[in-house]
Scaffold this motif. Structure first.
Motif, PDB file in Angstrom:
ATOM      1  N   ILE A   1       0.689  -1.124   0.060  1.00  0.00           N
ATOM      2  CA  ILE A   1      -0.180  -0.024  -0.182  1.00  0.00           C
ATOM      3  C   ILE A   1       1.061   1.213  -0.185  1.00  0.00           C
ATOM      4  N   HIS A   2       0.436   2.238  -0.784  1.00  0.00           N
ATOM      5  CA  HIS A   2       1.348   3.618  -1.329  1.00  0.00           C
ATOM      6  C   HIS A   2       0.307   4.914  -1.039  1.00  0.00           C
ATOM      7  N   ALA A   3       1.193   5.590  -0.917  1.00  0.00           N
ATOM      8  CA  ALA A   3       0.342   6.444  -0.716  1.00  0.00           C
ATOM      9  C   ALA A   3       1.174   7.891  -1.262  1.00  0.00           C
ATOM     10  N   ILE A   4      -0.152   9.029  -1.250  1.00  0.00           N
ATOM     11  CA  ILE A   4       0.654  10.037  -2.204  1.00  0.00           C
ATOM     12  C   ILE A   4      -0.894  11.149  -2.158  1.00  0.00           C
ATOM     13  N   GLY A   5      -0.226  12.271  -2.273  1.00  0.00           N
ATOM     14  CA  GLY A   5      -0.568  13.897  -2.101  1.00  0.00           C
ATOM     15  C   GLY A   5      -1.404  14.665  -0.957  1.00  0.00           C
ATOM     16  N   ASP A   6      -2.386  14.567  -0.515  1.00  0.00           N
ATOM     17  CA  ASP A   6      -2.344  15.751   0.553  1.00  0.00           C
ATOM     18  C   ASP A   6      -2.655  14.495   2.077  1.00  0.00           C
ATOM     19  N   CYS A   7      -2.707  13.212   1.738  1.00  0.00           N
ATOM     20  CA  CYS A   7      -3.256  12.039   3.028  1.00  0.00           C
ATOM     21  C   CYS A   7      -1.664  11.774   3.173  1.00  0.00           C
ATOM     22  N   ALA A   8      -0.863  11.877   1.959  1.00  0.00           N
ATOM     23  CA  ALA A   8       1.675  10.964   3.167  1.00  0.00           C
ATOM     24  C   ALA A   8       1.202  12.640   3.783  1.00  0.00           C
ATOM     25  N   GLU A   9       2.253  11.617   4.160  1.00  0.00           N
ATOM     26  CA  GLU A   9       3.196  12.144   5.543  1.00  0.00           C
ATOM     27  C   GLU A   9       4.959  11.775   5.127  1.00  0.00           C
ATOM     28  N   HIS A  10       5.505  11.969   4.624  1.00  0.00           N
ATOM     29  CA  HIS A  10       6.920  11.762   4.215  1.00  0.00           C
ATOM     30  C   HIS A  10       7.997  12.720   5.301  1.00  0.00           C
ATOM     31  N   ALA A  11       8.924  12.080   5.310  1.00  0.00           N
ATOM     32  CA  ALA A  11       9.690  12.942   6.309  1.00  0.00           C
ATOM     33  C   ALA A  11       9.263  14.075   7.217  1.00  0.00           C
ATOM     34  N   GLY A  12       8.322  14.251   8.079  1.00  0.00           N
ATOM     35  CA  GLY A  12       7.972  14.502   8.723  1.00  0.00           C
ATOM     36  C   GLY A  12       7.105  15.812   7.792  1.00  0.00           C
ATOM     37  N   GLN A  13       6.417  16.249   6.452  1.00  0.00           N
ATOM     38  CA  GLN A  13       6.095  16.620   5.602  1.00  0.00           C
ATOM     39  C   GLN A  13       4.143  16.442   5.759  1.00  0.00           C
ATOM     40  N   VAL A  14       3.772  17.081   5.452  1.00  0.00           N
ATOM     41  CA  VAL A  14       2.600  17.472   4.947  1.00  0.00           C
ATOM     42  C   VAL A  14       2.475  18.422   4.001  1.00  0.00           C
ATOM     43  N   TYR A  15       2.146  18.334   2.679  1.00  0.00           N
ATOM     44  CA  TYR A  15       2.678  19.541   1.454  1.00  0.00           C
ATOM     45  C   TYR A  15       1.293  20.733   1.767  1.00  0.00           C
TER      46      TYR A  15
ATOM     47  N   LEU B   1      -0.148  20.810  -1.193  1.00  0.00           N
ATOM     48  CA  LEU B   1      -0.077  21.817  -2.386  1.00  0.00           C
ATOM     49  C   LEU B   1      -0.409  21.110  -3.657  1.00  0.00           C
ATOM     50  N   ALA B   2      -0.792  21.311  -4.782  1.00  0.00           N
ATOM     51  CA  ALA B   2      -1.070  20.873  -5.900  1.00  0.00           C
ATOM     52  C   ALA B   2       0.639  19.848  -6.633  1.00  0.00           C
ATOM     53  N   GLY B   3       1.470  21.238  -6.448  1.00  0.00           N
ATOM     54  CA  GLY B   3       2.715  20.663  -7.299  1.00  0.00           C
ATOM     55  C   GLY B   3       3.038  19.759  -6.363  1.00  0.00           C
ATOM     56  N   ALA B   4       2.735  19.181  -5.271  1.00  0.00           N
ATOM     57  CA  ALA B   4       3.898  18.072  -4.205  1.00  0.00           C
ATOM     58  C   ALA B   4       2.830  16.864  -4.734  1.00  0.00           C
ATOM     59  N   ALA B   5       2.036  17.296  -4.566  1.00  0.00           N
ATOM     60  CA  ALA B   5       0.754  15.803  -4.968  1.00  0.00           C
ATOM     61  C   ALA B   5       1.495  15.505  -6.471  1.00  0.00           C
ATOM     62  N   LEU B   6       1.310  15.868  -6.972  1.00  0.00           N
ATOM     63  CA  LEU B   6       2.237  15.563  -8.479  1.00  0.00           C
ATOM     64  C   LEU B   6       3.079  15.206  -8.563  1.00  0.00           C
ATOM     65  N   GLU B   7       4.482  15.243  -8.049  1.00  0.00           N
ATOM     66  CA  GLU B   7       5.825  14.465  -8.536  1.00  0.00           C
ATOM     67  C   GLU B   7       5.621  13.576  -7.116  1.00  0.00           C
ATOM     68  N   GLN B   8       5.077  13.057  -6.489  1.00  0.00           N
ATOM     69  CA  GLN B   8       4.546  12.639  -5.857  1.00  0.00           C
ATOM     70  C   GLN B   8       3.601  10.892  -6.150  1.00  0.00           C
ATOM     71  N   ALA B   9       3.257  11.585  -7.455  1.00  0.00           N
ATOM     72  CA  ALA B   9       2.385  10.744  -8.392  1.00  0.00           C
ATOM     73  C   ALA B   9       3.322  10.224  -9.214  1.00  0.00           C
ATOM     74  N   ASP B  10       4.221  10.971 -10.019  1.00  0.00           N
ATOM     75  CA  ASP B  10       5.350  10.787 -11.160  1.00  0.00           C
ATOM     76  C   ASP B  10       6.293   9.734 -10.402  1.00  0.00           C
ATOM     77  N   ALA B  11       6.976  10.345  -9.210  1.00  0.00           N
ATOM     78  CA  ALA B  11       7.415   9.094  -8.452  1.00  0.00           C
ATOM     79  C   ALA B  11       7.080   7.798  -8.243  1.00  0.00           C
ATOM     80  N   LEU B  12       5.532   8.007  -7.753  1.00  0.00           N
ATOM     81  CA  LEU B  12       5.828   6.183  -7.706  1.00  0.00           C
ATOM     82  C   LEU B  12       4.576   5.355  -8.833  1.00  0.00           C
ATOM     83  N   ALA B  13       4.687   6.236  -9.865  1.00  0.00           N
ATOM     84  CA  ALA B  13       4.614   6.069 -11.002  1.00  0.00           C
ATOM     85  C   ALA B  13       5.601   5.134 -11.284  1.00  0.00           C
ATOM     86  N   ALA B  14       6.956   6.046 -11.416  1.00  0.00           N
ATOM     87  CA  ALA B  14       8.302   5.394 -11.938  1.00  0.00           C
ATOM     88  C   ALA B  14       8.501   4.269 -10.939  1.00  0.00           C
ATOM     89  N   VAL B  15       8.085   4.309  -9.664  1.00  0.00           N
ATOM     90  CA  VAL B  15       8.188   3.056  -8.555  1.00  0.00           C
ATOM     91  C   VAL B  15       8.100   2.230  -9.135  1.00  0.00           C
TER      92      VAL B  15
END
Length: 427
Positions: free
Chosen positions: A295-309, A311-325
């Motif tokens: 199970i993965h999480a992206i966007g507003d619901c996800a907390e990475h390295a202590g940060q919940v962003y 913001l739309a830009g972060a959500a798009l970057e996370q989606a792209d990164a997960l697609a690559a994974v």
């Protein structure tokens, strides 16, 4: 990943649809979208509220048959590897992605809810979804008295949009200044001046204590039984209506409409019920995996390295990164250097653009370079730590924001700071 792999995405917003688009035919993708609306860009809701855009203008590119609209996920069964939905269907998965977004924060105000009730009084609206926006639009007319509670990004956007519709707007902010998370004191003061000139009355360091409401309107049966005839026009049976906002100092603001713009909170209920690790959001690693590797999480619901962003830009970057994974690229996600950009639309003197990135408040020893033009009502400020650009704020003229942001993101010393701050700096 082969096309036989089943990827289920819970959430039909920007992050979930971006991931589905990036995966393409590399997997069998199902997106469960709770809202019945055509997927839309939430960033543009203020423009819809202001009457500058029709709702259909906010539509995201069609995801095709992978999206099941109006279907709410109610339970994740990790042992079964399946998502149970409110329509009785079950979506089995090999990989599950939580893109559940966030909910508007409803503050603990006296009178907001009745005892054991969860229904907002008539005239009280959150400002987070298209339904919120359409309901608020229907309630607004010229000279209606509107109080916006919250002076952050959402509150400023809502206040500006309501003023554009001719409402008499009061903005109540508990903090010392508007958009205090993004703007420094000077930029916030300029923003306040702009809103005041548009007719918005601003109260900072102002704590709201509660709402005043009418008593619930009687049903037609109750009214006739009491000998009073039918209830008044526009009064829904059993529905309270807001009449004002009470401040902590005892002052009362008359209100026909109240907008709750008190921030957002990650939607983590499904993840928590499934036993995943939660802090502020759903905890994920550099491959955006939760405590369950399937199970993965992206966007507003996800907390990475202590940060919940949030913001739309972060959500798009996370989606792209997960697609690559998920497609074997294994590109780790190392975080997003978020830039906040807001256009308070209009024409001529009615418009104001602003952008903020990085650390806008200097630390001891930092250098600050600021340029202000009172005639053109522009303000630009950057914070330097040693020879590195660590943050900046721009209001009124954003032609240089691209060049400044690239310098900041690249972590390189700015070669000609004055050139970057002037109008031709982005060329």
């Amino acid at each position: 990943m082969t096309s036989e792999k089943r990827v289920v995405v819970i959430g039909g917003g920007l992050a979930g649809l971006r991931l589905a688009s990036r995966l393409g035919t590399a997997a069998t993708v199902t997106v469960l979208g709770e809202e019945t609306h055509v997927p839309y860009n939430r960033v543009l809701l203020a423009e819809v509220l202001a009457g500058r855009y029709a709702p259909e203008v906010t539509a995201l590119p069609s995801p095709g048959p992978v999206l099941r609209r109006g279907v709410r996920a109610v339970r994740v069964d990790r042992a079964e590897q399946a998502v149970h939905c409110d329509d009785g269907t079950v979506a089995p998965y090999d990989t599950l992605v939580l893109a559940t977004g966030s909910n508007a924060v409803l503050p603990p105000l006296r009178g907001l809810f009745e005892p054991d009730g969860r229904e907002l009084p008539e005239g009280v609206h959150a400002f987070r979804t298209m339904d919120d926006c359409l309901a608020l639009s229907a309630a607004v007319r010229p000279e209606v008295r509107a109080v916006v509670i919250g002076g952050g990004l959402l509150g400023v956007s809502a206040a500006r949009a309501l003023a554009a519709r001719g409402a008499v707007v009061v903005l109540a902010q508990q903090g010392e200044r508007l958009m205090e998370r993004q703007l420094d004191a000077d930029a916030s003061a300029l923003l306040a001046t702009h809103l005041t000139e548009l007719g918005v009355e601003i109260h900072t360091e102002c704590r709201v204590r509660g709402l005043t409401t009418t008593a619930p309107a009687p049903s037609a049966f109750e009214a006739r039984g009491a000998g009073g005839g039918a209830p008044a026009a526009g009064a829904a049976p059993g529905q309270r209506r807001v009449t004002g906002v009470e401040l902590a100092d005892g002052y009362r603001l008359e209100a026909d409409v109240v907008v709750l713009a008190c921030g957002v909170r990650p939607r983590t209920g499904l993840a928590q019920a499934a036993g995943l690790e939660i802090r502020k959001g759903i905890l994920v690693d550099d491959e955006l995996r939760t405590s369950d590797p399937r199970i993965h999480a992206i966007g507003d619901c996800a907390e990475h390295a202590g940060q919940v962003y949030g913001l739309a830009g972060a959500a798009l970057e996370q989606a792209d990164a997960l697609a690559a994974v998920l497609t074997g690229g294994r590109a780790p996600y190392t975080g997003t250097r978020a830039l906040t950009r807001l256009t308070l639309g209009g024409t001529g003197d009615d418009s104001l653009d602003l952008a903020a990135f990085g650390e806008t408040t200097p630390r001891p020893g930092d250098d600050v370079v600021a340029l202000a033009d009172g005639t053109r009502r522009t303000y630009r400020k950057v914070v330097l730590r040693g020879d590195r650009l660590v943050g900046g704020v721009l209001l009124g003229e954003l032609s240089t924001v691209g060049a400044l942001a690239r310098t900041w993101e690249g972590g390189e010393p700015p070669h000609d700071l004055f050139h970057l701050l002037t109008d031709d700096g982005g060329h």
